[in-house]
Motif scaffolding. Sequence first.
Motif, PDB file in Angstrom:
ATOM      1  N   LEU A   1      86.600  84.881  59.113  1.00  0.00           N
ATOM      2  CA  LEU A   1      87.302  85.977  59.763  1.00  0.00           C
ATOM      3  C   LEU A   1      87.949  86.931  58.759  1.00  0.00           C
ATOM      4  O   LEU A   1      88.479  87.978  59.157  1.00  0.00           O
ATOM      5  N   ASP A   2      87.906  86.576  57.489  1.00  0.00           N
ATOM      6  CA  ASP A   2      88.595  87.378  56.464  1.00  0.00           C
ATOM      7  C   ASP A   2      88.215  88.851  56.510  1.00  0.00           C
ATOM      8  O   ASP A   2      89.103  89.722  56.512  1.00  0.00           O
ATOM      9  N   PRO A   3      86.924  89.205  56.537  1.00  0.00           N
ATOM     10  CA  PRO A   3      86.600  90.634  56.531  1.00  0.00           C
ATOM     11  C   PRO A   3      87.055  91.356  57.790  1.00  0.00           C
ATOM     12  O   PRO A   3      87.351  92.561  57.746  1.00  0.00           O
ATOM     13  N   TYR A   4      87.124  90.656  58.894  1.00  0.00           N
ATOM     14  CA  TYR A   4      87.557  91.289  60.139  1.00  0.00           C
ATOM     15  C   TYR A   4      89.062  91.564  60.109  1.00  0.00           C
ATOM     16  O   TYR A   4      89.517  92.633  60.530  1.00  0.00           O
ATOM     17  N   TYR A   5      89.829  90.600  59.610  1.00  0.00           N
ATOM     18  CA  TYR A   5      91.260  90.851  59.440  1.00  0.00           C
ATOM     19  C   TYR A   5      91.490  91.977  58.431  1.00  0.00           C
ATOM     20  O   TYR A   5      92.348  92.850  58.629  1.00  0.00           O
ATOM     21  N   ALA A   6      90.731  91.956  57.347  1.00  0.00           N
ATOM     22  CA  ALA A   6      90.935  92.952  56.296  1.00  0.00           C
ATOM     23  C   ALA A   6      90.678  94.362  56.807  1.00  0.00           C
ATOM     24  O   ALA A   6      91.327  95.321  56.368  1.00  0.00           O
ATOM     25  N   SER A   7      89.749  94.526  57.738  1.00  0.00           N
ATOM     26  CA  SER A   7      89.379  95.860  58.211  1.00  0.00           C
ATOM     27  C   SER A   7      90.174  96.306  59.434  1.00  0.00           C
ATOM     28  O   SER A   7      89.994  97.421  59.921  1.00  0.00           O
TER      29      SER A   7
END
Length: 409
Positions: free
Chosen positions: A288-294
């Motif tokens: 989920l890291d890229p989704y939180y980051a964006s």
Amino acid sequence: MRVVSFSLVVPYVGIPHAGGELYLRHLTVLEELGHSVTVVAPSTELNRRAADRPGAPPSLILVHPDRMRPSADAIWALARPDAIRPSMRRAFRADTAVRDAVDAADVVEAQWAEMAFALGSRHRTQGSVLVVHDIPAQREWRWLQAAWRQRSPRKLIWRSWRTAVVSVTQIPALRAADITLVLSEKDAALAARSTRASRISVIDPVIWLGSDESAREDVAKVALFVASFGRRENAEAAVWLLDDVWPLVRAEHPDAELVLAGHGPPRHLVDLAARTPGVTVTGFVDSLDPYYASARVVLVPLRSGAGVKLKTIEALVRGKRIVATSIGAEGVIDVTGSHPFAVVDDARRFARETALALRTPGGADPLITEWARARYGREQYRAALERTLSTIIAGRPPGDRIRGDSVSR
């Protein structure tokens, strides 16, 4: 110290629900503290597959149910729809490997109230802990309220029965252990209605991240709802969000995007999202890291369910702005006793707060992020868990209020 941990699920890296992820972190902390842990779980298809996944417990006993009397299970399913079936209960008690592990243990724990039956009289020579992820009666009551909103007679009858049964049967479950650990003061107050307050201790859930999650200033107008959408309360929340909230947000921000990220979205939710402009449904994702980051804002639009919402805490720890319903915000309060983010239940106000967050670059107040990382970090959980185990082993009276590295009456 030797610990036997009874669980509904076998945790592993990437398990697609918050309770399993919290349990995995719990086992990791126990191992970091030098304790030897044996996990005991039902031999379901999901658990057998999980046993071969990375991060699964190295010491694991899977218990096969006793299939000799299926009629008893069928009757039990009507009388006790929330509980582990008699065939599985008998299997746990009869399994030789389980008996040997318990006899050698210093502490026996059960994860989830449904597994409290495993802390029976034969375990009384060991200390015992029950970790309650949510309060069963509150969960059932909110599902009943959801059925009332849907005006479904069949659901109303079934969920009324479940609520009545669970309100009674949770009492012995919450009394089964020397200490019952709950994840918030709110749940402690609810649990105290079913058992002596002296049995209840609060331990904040633990969240840790693989890398620094400093808020980015340049993210687009993306709102994120993370959930296991196979759970009905999450799917119902997503439908409310798409039907009643998101069209109002898009009216103000035509370029805004909504991402529903998580395992198991039902067909009707996927179809609804496809008809709603600016919405993406990811299904299961490895990280989920890229989704939180964006994401510029994280939404927690829950209208049923119980317990502390780990998705809310994770967004806090990641330094994200949050808009949540009162149920999505339950149990998460700062040192002033207030929620450190927007909490609204009305669809129009929820849309207004979401639109405001989308207009505002950057993350949450750094002081809020710092507070969240201290309160829900690994060190506080290590200290609280070790104190709990020491309390049981030392034979001290249960009921000390446990938080971080302090204990008070």
